[in-house]
Design an enzyme around this catalytic site. Structure first.
Site, PDB file in Angstrom:
ATOM      1  N   ASP A 114       0.855  -1.185   0.000  1.00 45.66           N
ATOM      2  CA  ASP A 114       0.000   0.000   0.000  1.00 45.66           C
ATOM      3  C   ASP A 114       0.888   1.230   0.000  1.00 45.66           C
ATOM      4  O   ASP A 114       2.019   1.194   0.499  1.00 45.66           O
ATOM      5  CB  ASP A 114      -0.913   0.007   1.226  1.00 45.66           C
ATOM      6  CG  ASP A 114      -2.087  -0.953   1.100  1.00 45.66           C
ATOM      7  OD1 ASP A 114      -2.430  -1.330  -0.037  1.00 45.66           O
ATOM      8  OD2 ASP A 114      -2.676  -1.302   2.135  1.00 45.66           O
ATOM      9  N   ASP A 131      -6.844  -1.346  -4.788  1.00 41.52           N
ATOM     10  CA  ASP A 131      -7.981  -1.088  -3.904  1.00 41.52           C
ATOM     11  C   ASP A 131      -8.995  -0.169  -4.579  1.00 41.52           C
ATOM     12  O   ASP A 131     -10.205  -0.385  -4.490  1.00 41.52           O
ATOM     13  CB  ASP A 131      -7.513  -0.452  -2.594  1.00 41.52           C
ATOM     14  CG  ASP A 131      -6.572  -1.342  -1.800  1.00 41.52           C
ATOM     15  OD1 ASP A 131      -6.620  -2.576  -1.968  1.00 41.52           O
ATOM     16  OD2 ASP A 131      -5.778  -0.792  -1.015  1.00 41.52           O
TER      17      ASP A 131
END
Length: 163
Positions: A114, A131
């Site tokens: 991330d 995402d």
């Protein structure tokens, strides 16, 4: 000549590999040291051991196998629901391409890579391109499924009035 199911599968695969490739390319740049800081968004490397908002991180290594089972189960379900798959091949390609990319991260890096950190006014969970593609794919699928069906039902109702 390809039938509609085969065409949908090609569209699905094209979108799948596009999303997967873009996500992995961005993650590669982040892993190689790219970072950015601003008053609104930072690009920083974080390894997420859980799912959204680090939920289920207590499952550790088992989470990736659970996600593989979910992805395979959903794919098998979609192959049996041909009309649903054909009408939403793009959205499913987005969701599956992003999902598989995140699962690959778990095997290669021990967690999902991330990097987008939004912090203007409040701190938001750190996330990645995959995402966003999952959210967009599911959102478009729900909107199209809900609004298209409503519109289609209204048109059918109007047509039956004039028969």
């Amino acid at each position: 000549m390809l039938n509609t199911t085969q065409k949908s599968l090609l569209v699905f695969m094209g979108v799948f590999f596009l999303i997967f490739g873009v996500d992995q390319a961005i993650k590669h740049a982040i892993l190689e040291g790219f970072h950015y800081e601003s008053l609104v968004i930072d690009i920083v490397l974080v390894f997420n051991k859980g799912v959204a908002f680090s939920l289920l991180s207590f499952l550790e290594g088992g989470l990736k196998y659970l996600q593989i089972l979910l992805i395979l189960g959903l794919f098998i379900f979609l192959m049996r629901q041909k009309e649903l798959f054909k009408s939403h091949a793009i959205e499913f390609g987005m969701v599956f391409g992003a999902g598989v990319s995140n699962v690959l991260d778990r095997f290669v890096h021990g967690g999902v890579v991330d990097y987008v950190y939004y912090h203007y006014g409040f701190d938001f969970a750190i996330f990645n391109f995959a995402d966003v593609m999952i959210d967009v794919g599911v959102g478009v699928l729900l909107l199209r499924q809900f609004f298209f069906k409503q519109k289609q039902n209204k048109i059918k109702g109007i047509i039956t009035l004039f028969k």
